[in-house]
Motif scaffolding. Sequence first.
Motif, mmCIF file in Angstrom:
data_model
loop_
_atom_site.group_PDB
_atom_site.id
_atom_site.type_symbol
_atom_site.label_atom_id
_atom_site.label_comp_id
_atom_site.label_asym_id
_atom_site.label_seq_id
_atom_site.Cartn_x
_atom_site.Cartn_y
_atom_site.Cartn_z
ATOM 1 N N ALA A 1 0.814 -1.221 0.000
ATOM 2 C CA ALA A 1 0.000 0.000 0.000
ATOM 3 C C ALA A 1 0.849 1.274 0.000
ATOM 4 C CB ALA A 1 -0.937 0.003 1.206
ATOM 5 N N GLY A 2 2.186 1.123 0.042
ATOM 6 C CA GLY A 2 3.066 2.286 0.028
ATOM 7 C C GLY A 2 3.130 3.034 1.350
ATOM 8 N N ILE A 3 2.784 2.355 2.455
ATOM 9 C CA ILE A 3 2.765 2.981 3.782
ATOM 10 C C ILE A 3 4.191 3.160 4.306
ATOM 11 C CG2 ILE A 3 1.989 2.723 6.183
ATOM 12 C CD1 ILE A 3 -0.284 3.219 4.150
ATOM 13 N N THR A 4 4.493 4.377 4.812
ATOM 14 C CA THR A 4 5.809 4.668 5.378
ATOM 15 C C THR A 4 5.681 4.939 6.876
ATOM 16 O OG1 THR A 4 5.682 7.055 5.075
ATOM 17 C CG2 THR A 4 6.480 5.744 3.194
ATOM 18 N N VAL A 5 6.827 5.116 7.519
ATOM 19 C CA VAL A 5 6.841 5.395 8.952
ATOM 20 C C VAL A 5 6.067 6.679 9.261
ATOM 21 C CG1 VAL A 5 9.065 6.630 8.922
ATOM 22 C CG2 VAL A 5 8.311 5.478 11.022
ATOM 23 N N HIS A 6 6.101 7.657 8.360
ATOM 24 C CA HIS A 6 5.383 8.918 8.588
ATOM 25 C C HIS A 6 3.875 8.693 8.640
ATOM 26 C CE1 HIS A 6 9.188 10.914 8.183
ATOM 27 N NE2 HIS A 6 9.367 10.378 6.996
ATOM 28 N N ASP A 7 3.383 7.820 7.755
ATOM 29 C CA ASP A 7 1.946 7.493 7.771
ATOM 30 C C ASP A 7 1.556 6.859 9.106
ATOM 31 O OD1 ASP A 7 1.530 8.234 4.996
ATOM 32 O OD2 ASP A 7 2.532 6.359 4.462
ATOM 33 N N VAL A 8 2.399 5.945 9.577
ATOM 34 C CA VAL A 8 2.118 5.237 10.832
ATOM 35 C C VAL A 8 2.123 6.213 12.008
ATOM 36 C CG1 VAL A 8 2.959 3.468 12.431
ATOM 37 C CG2 VAL A 8 2.982 3.023 9.970
ATOM 38 N N LEU A 9 3.145 7.055 12.085
ATOM 39 C CA LEU A 9 3.246 8.004 13.206
ATOM 40 C C LEU A 9 2.120 9.031 13.166
ATOM 41 C CD1 LEU A 9 7.114 8.509 13.418
ATOM 42 C CD2 LEU A 9 5.654 7.055 14.839
ATOM 43 N N ASP A 10 1.739 9.482 11.966
ATOM 44 C CA ASP A 10 0.614 10.424 11.844
ATOM 45 C C ASP A 10 -0.679 9.789 12.350
ATOM 46 O OD1 ASP A 10 2.244 12.379 10.825
ATOM 47 O OD2 ASP A 10 1.642 12.099 8.737
ATOM 48 N N PHE A 11 -0.873 8.512 12.024
ATOM 49 C CA PHE A 11 -2.053 7.793 12.494
ATOM 50 C C PHE A 11 -2.099 7.781 14.022
ATOM 51 C CE2 PHE A 11 -3.651 3.752 14.203
ATOM 52 C CZ PHE A 11 -4.970 3.814 13.818
ATOM 53 N N TRP A 12 -0.981 7.421 14.664
ATOM 54 C CA TRP A 12 -0.975 7.285 16.120
ATOM 55 C C TRP A 12 -1.108 8.617 16.836
ATOM 56 C CZ3 TRP A 12 -2.604 3.270 18.283
ATOM 57 C CH2 TRP A 12 -2.493 2.032 17.639
ATOM 58 N N LYS A 13 -0.660 9.705 16.204
ATOM 59 C CA LYS A 13 -0.837 11.036 16.807
ATOM 60 C C LYS A 13 -2.314 11.374 16.963
ATOM 61 C CE LYS A 13 3.396 13.057 15.024
ATOM 62 N NZ LYS A 13 3.943 13.785 13.885
#
Length: 198
Positions: free
Chosen positions: A176-188
């Motif tokens: 899906a092209g998910i990066t660490v930034h996507d993950v951290l933005d989600f958790w914020k």
Amino acid sequence: MSRDPFKIDGPTCISFSGGRTSAYMLWRVLQSHGGKLPDECIVCFANTGKEEEATLRFVRDCGAHWNVPIVWVEYRADAPGFAIVDFETASRNGEPFEAIIKKRNYLPNPVTRFCTVELKIRSMHKHLKSLGWRDGDGWDQFIGIRADEQRRVSKIRARPSPETVKETMCLPLADAGITVHDVLDFWKAQSFDLEIRP
């Protein structure tokens, strides 16, 4: 329209490491199925007994907040080779780790790095087989590795399926092209998080 990499269409084990990335993967799977796991899907967290207490709380909290059953497995030296535990009964002093070292009679090292295979992968496989999942039928294994972890993605995609199990490794986050930034933005944006700094 391209296929949703988080859509499950057969027996699937979601390998939940207890980190933000694999938790995000689980959340995306839930979103792709209307907030509920498909019947032929199991989420497994393999506890080594060396996890941070914050990790154990996070696994418990993901299950509670998202109303999803997460099976906690631990390695055991005696048959059937694993035990089902929960937040309260999970080992916290390295007991599974000590048991595999005692059984092998030597420490893991750069040549024989048996910890992940024995404590996590084989323990999960033994649990799935105890439920009637058969080697010949095979299943998908969802692993939480992101698109920005190219070395790990390449390594897993190049690895053959274990001889004892017909298992297809799936990397939906990478697909899906998910990066660490996507993950951290989600958790914020969430009401809870892993209490360990990224």
